[in-house]
Design a protein around this motif. Structure first.
Motif, PDB file in Angstrom:
ATOM      1  N   THR A  11      -8.397  68.756  25.799  1.00  0.00           N
ATOM      2  CA  THR A  11      -8.887  68.063  24.617  1.00  0.00           C
ATOM      3  C   THR A  11      -9.598  69.018  23.683  1.00  0.00           C
ATOM      4  O   THR A  11      -9.405  68.982  22.462  1.00  0.00           O
ATOM      5  CB  THR A  11      -9.847  66.921  25.024  1.00  0.00           C
ATOM      6  N   VAL A  12     -10.440  69.881  24.245  1.00  0.00           N
ATOM      7  CA  VAL A  12     -11.184  70.832  23.432  1.00  0.00           C
ATOM      8  C   VAL A  12     -10.245  71.779  22.704  1.00  0.00           C
ATOM      9  O   VAL A  12     -10.406  72.047  21.504  1.00  0.00           O
ATOM     10  CB  VAL A  12     -12.173  71.631  24.310  1.00  0.00           C
ATOM     11  N   GLN A  13      -9.238  72.269  23.411  1.00  0.00           N
ATOM     12  CA  GLN A  13      -8.287  73.205  22.803  1.00  0.00           C
ATOM     13  C   GLN A  13      -7.516  72.532  21.685  1.00  0.00           C
ATOM     14  O   GLN A  13      -7.348  73.094  20.597  1.00  0.00           O
ATOM     15  CB  GLN A  13      -7.327  73.720  23.873  1.00  0.00           C
ATOM     16  N   HIS A  14      -7.028  71.319  21.920  1.00  0.00           N
ATOM     17  CA  HIS A  14      -6.285  70.592  20.910  1.00  0.00           C
ATOM     18  C   HIS A  14      -7.158  70.302  19.694  1.00  0.00           C
ATOM     19  O   HIS A  14      -6.722  70.437  18.552  1.00  0.00           O
ATOM     20  CB  HIS A  14      -5.758  69.279  21.497  1.00  0.00           C
ATOM     21  N   SER A  74      -4.554  60.313   6.788  1.00  0.00           N
ATOM     22  CA  SER A  74      -4.056  58.965   6.534  1.00  0.00           C
ATOM     23  C   SER A  74      -3.235  58.475   7.722  1.00  0.00           C
ATOM     24  O   SER A  74      -2.303  59.151   8.182  1.00  0.00           O
ATOM     25  CB  SER A  74      -3.194  58.959   5.262  1.00  0.00           C
ATOM     26  N   GLY A  75      -3.584  57.310   8.246  1.00  0.00           N
ATOM     27  CA  GLY A  75      -2.870  56.744   9.380  1.00  0.00           C
ATOM     28  C   GLY A  75      -3.204  57.369  10.714  1.00  0.00           C
ATOM     29  O   GLY A  75      -2.558  57.059  11.719  1.00  0.00           O
ATOM     30  N   CYS A  76      -4.200  58.245  10.748  1.00  0.00           N
ATOM     31  CA  CYS A  76      -4.587  58.891  12.004  1.00  0.00           C
ATOM     32  C   CYS A  76      -5.380  57.942  12.896  1.00  0.00           C
ATOM     33  O   CYS A  76      -6.054  57.020  12.421  1.00  0.00           O
ATOM     34  CB  CYS A  76      -5.420  60.140  11.728  1.00  0.00           C
ATOM     35  N   SER A  77      -5.323  58.200  14.181  1.00  0.00           N
ATOM     36  CA  SER A  77      -6.094  57.396  15.139  1.00  0.00           C
ATOM     37  C   SER A  77      -7.555  57.835  15.138  1.00  0.00           C
ATOM     38  O   SER A  77      -7.919  58.863  14.553  1.00  0.00           O
ATOM     39  CB  SER A  77      -5.507  57.572  16.543  1.00  0.00           C
ATOM     40  N   GLU A  78      -8.380  57.055  15.815  1.00  0.00           N
ATOM     41  CA  GLU A  78      -9.799  57.402  15.932  1.00  0.00           C
ATOM     42  C   GLU A  78      -9.977  58.718  16.686  1.00  0.00           C
ATOM     43  O   GLU A  78     -10.889  59.492  16.395  1.00  0.00           O
ATOM     44  CB  GLU A  78     -10.557  56.277  16.654  1.00  0.00           C
ATOM     45  N   GLU A  79      -9.107  58.976  17.643  1.00  0.00           N
ATOM     46  CA  GLU A  79      -9.195  60.233  18.399  1.00  0.00           C
ATOM     47  C   GLU A  79      -8.969  61.435  17.493  1.00  0.00           C
ATOM     48  O   GLU A  79      -9.647  62.459  17.607  1.00  0.00           O
ATOM     49  CB  GLU A  79      -8.177  60.235  19.541  1.00  0.00           C
ATOM     50  N   GLU A  80      -8.006  61.324  16.581  1.00  0.00           N
ATOM     51  CA  GLU A  80      -7.731  62.429  15.664  1.00  0.00           C
ATOM     52  C   GLU A  80      -8.877  62.636  14.678  1.00  0.00           C
ATOM     53  O   GLU A  80      -9.206  63.773  14.321  1.00  0.00           O
ATOM     54  CB  GLU A  80      -6.420  62.162  14.918  1.00  0.00           C
ATOM     55  N   LEU A  81      -9.490  61.553  14.254  1.00  0.00           N
ATOM     56  CA  LEU A  81     -10.664  61.667  13.373  1.00  0.00           C
ATOM     57  C   LEU A  81     -11.846  62.275  14.125  1.00  0.00           C
ATOM     58  O   LEU A  81     -12.613  63.059  13.563  1.00  0.00           O
ATOM     59  CB  LEU A  81     -11.030  60.293  12.808  1.00  0.00           C
ATOM     60  N   GLU A  82     -11.974  61.903  15.403  1.00  0.00           N
ATOM     61  CA  GLU A  82     -13.014  62.509  16.236  1.00  0.00           C
ATOM     62  C   GLU A  82     -12.772  64.005  16.389  1.00  0.00           C
ATOM     63  O   GLU A  82     -13.704  64.813  16.348  1.00  0.00           O
ATOM     64  CB  GLU A  82     -13.035  61.844  17.616  1.00  0.00           C
TER      65      GLU A  82
END
Length: 457
Positions: A11-14, A74-82
């Motif tokens: 997760t950290v790397q991504h 735009s259209g990103c999930s909460e994980e991507e915003l995090e």
């Protein structure tokens, strides 16, 4: 996203690479400009703990709100915003680290006093002094938790410093759970966890502990210091507070005994310092009387000697081709297969973090496998001698003695690149700057047809 997943290596790397990739898009030029402008203006202000923390938190909130409204997300999930917020925090705080870490004299003074007190108490404290129940006492296994905590100074981003604390606490939690199952005890809770964390913290005495905790409190995004992470972070703060105010009563010890122990610890530390200085002066005086080349030759073996002892990884093509004809010796093959001490420690920690119960057998058979010199006491000598004798007599059963630890990566192995690699990759580059860099790289890669002087011009 669950807190445990937030700190996983993948997760950290991504998170980091995703943030950099988005910031390099042409439409992110305004973000890049705003981030760099904030770093410059912040760095020019005089240090002030409260104002600095408020300014950083406010900037993070403003930028994350802008991310949400931008077409890039735009259209990103909460994980991507995090992930975007995590990447922003890492980039900004890595750049501001020299300006904000250990920049307040009061914090530095408190940290020095804490480190000194821990150094004294760790000389005589025992698990019984913290009322840790016998079934839960396993100092050899706690070494892995100590080593996780000692990594805290290796990182600059608040999230990764926090991950060291989280991993330390999870190692303790899993060890307590395993011990409870083995001893048929009730599931351990906070009353069992906190004393062990206090003991581990004292024995680890991680560098600049107070400064690191202050840094995390001020610059870790407040909205993410929640749930399990907040629970463990609160516990480490409680442990440090306990240690700062530790006295005879806190250790269930007689007042006179406590004072004697503190005086004795002070004498030991003073003696160690004096011995070290004396040894250093002796070495300096001895080496100064020898010619530099003679001193060098005595300190390091010659090339021919070193070649006999180990095989260098970087060889000429000629030597490589000559060795291809001969199969590698047994010693050489064992060198490539055997793990280093640091690798062994990392994999032991990974097993505990995963709750692998087979690690219990490792501790039973090899109680000192993760120990360092400073972790041992006189009472360990007899056990170490017995272990050594067993090792000598069982050399013919080496296959039984080999500990096979899973090849899973350490908690931080992918979380951070090496400092040199990170310095090369962490800069945000606007699209215009990126195209110019590519042109320069293509130009430098082309065959040189001009004189060096013309290239410089």
């Amino acid at each position: 996203m669950e807190n445990s997943e937030m700190f996983s290596s993948s997760t950290v790397q991504h998170t980091w690479h995703d943030f950099l990739d988005r910031m390099r898009q042409p439409s992110a030029a305004e973000f890049v400009k705003a981030i760099k402008s904030f770093i410059v203006s912040f760095s020019n202000n005089s240090p002030d703990p409260e104002k600095d923390s408020a300014a950083v938190q406010q900037f993070f909130a403003k930028m994350e709100a802008a991310f949400r409204a931008h077409p890039l997300w735009s259209g990103c999930s909460e994980e991507e915003l995090e992930s975007a917020g995590e990447g922003l925090e890492k980039y900004v705080m890595t750049k501001l680290f020299p300006r904000v870490f250990a920049s307040f004299p009061d914090d530095v003074k408190i940290d020095e006093l804490l480190t000194e007190k821990i150094a004294l108490v760790q000389q005589f404290i025992r698990p019984e002094n913290l009322d840790i129940k016998p079934p839960f006492q396993n100092e050899s296994s706690w070494l892995l938790a100590q080593k996780e905590l000692q990594k805290i100074n290796m990182y600059k981003a608040p999230r990764e410093k926090l991950a060291c604390i989280l991993n330390c606490c999870k190692v303790i939690t899993n060890l307590l759970h395993n011990a409870a199952v083995t001893a048929n005890e009730d599931t351990p809770g906070a009353d069992e966890f906190l004393p062990v964390l206090i003991y581990v913290t004292i024995k680890a005495n991680p560098p600049q502990l107070h400064l690191n905790l202050q840094y995390i409190q001020r610059y870790r995004r407040e909205s993410r210091l929640v749930s399990e992470t907040a629970y463990y972070f609160t516990n480490i703060l409680s442990a440090v507070s306990f240690i700062s105010n530790i006295d005879a009563q806190a250790l269930s010890m007689d007042e006179n005994e406590f004072e004697r122990n503190m005086d004795s610890a002070q004498a030991i530390l003073s003696g160690l310092t004096t011995d070290f200085q004396t040894t250093t002066n002796t070495v300096d005086n001895t080496s100064s009387s020898k010619p530099p080349m003679e001193e060098f030759q005595q300190t390091f073996p010659s090339n021919s000697d070193s070649t006999k002892q180990s095989q260098t990884p970087l060889d000429s093509s000629a030597s490589k081709s000559s060795r291809q004809e001969d199969p590698p010796s047994k010693d050489q093959s064992s060198m490539t297969k055997n793990m280093s001490i640091s690798d062994l420690e990392e994999k032991g920690a990974t097993m505990i973090l995963k709750g692998d119960h087979s690690i219990d057998n490792v501790f039973q058979e090899f109680p000192y496998v993760f120990a360092s010199v400073g972790d041992l006491t006189l009472r360990d000598v007899e056990n170490l001698l017995n272990n050594y004798k067993q090792l000598v007599f069982n050399t013919d059963q080496s296959s039984h003695s080999d500990m096979v630890i899973s090849e899973s990566k350490s908690p931080h192995e992918d979380a951070d690149a090496s400092p040199q690699e990170e310095e090369r990759n962490e800069d945000l580059v606007s699209p215009k700057e990126d195209s110019e860099d590519k042109e320069q790289q293509e130009h430098s890669a082309a065959p040189l047809t001009k004189e060096p002087q013309n290239d410089v011009q």
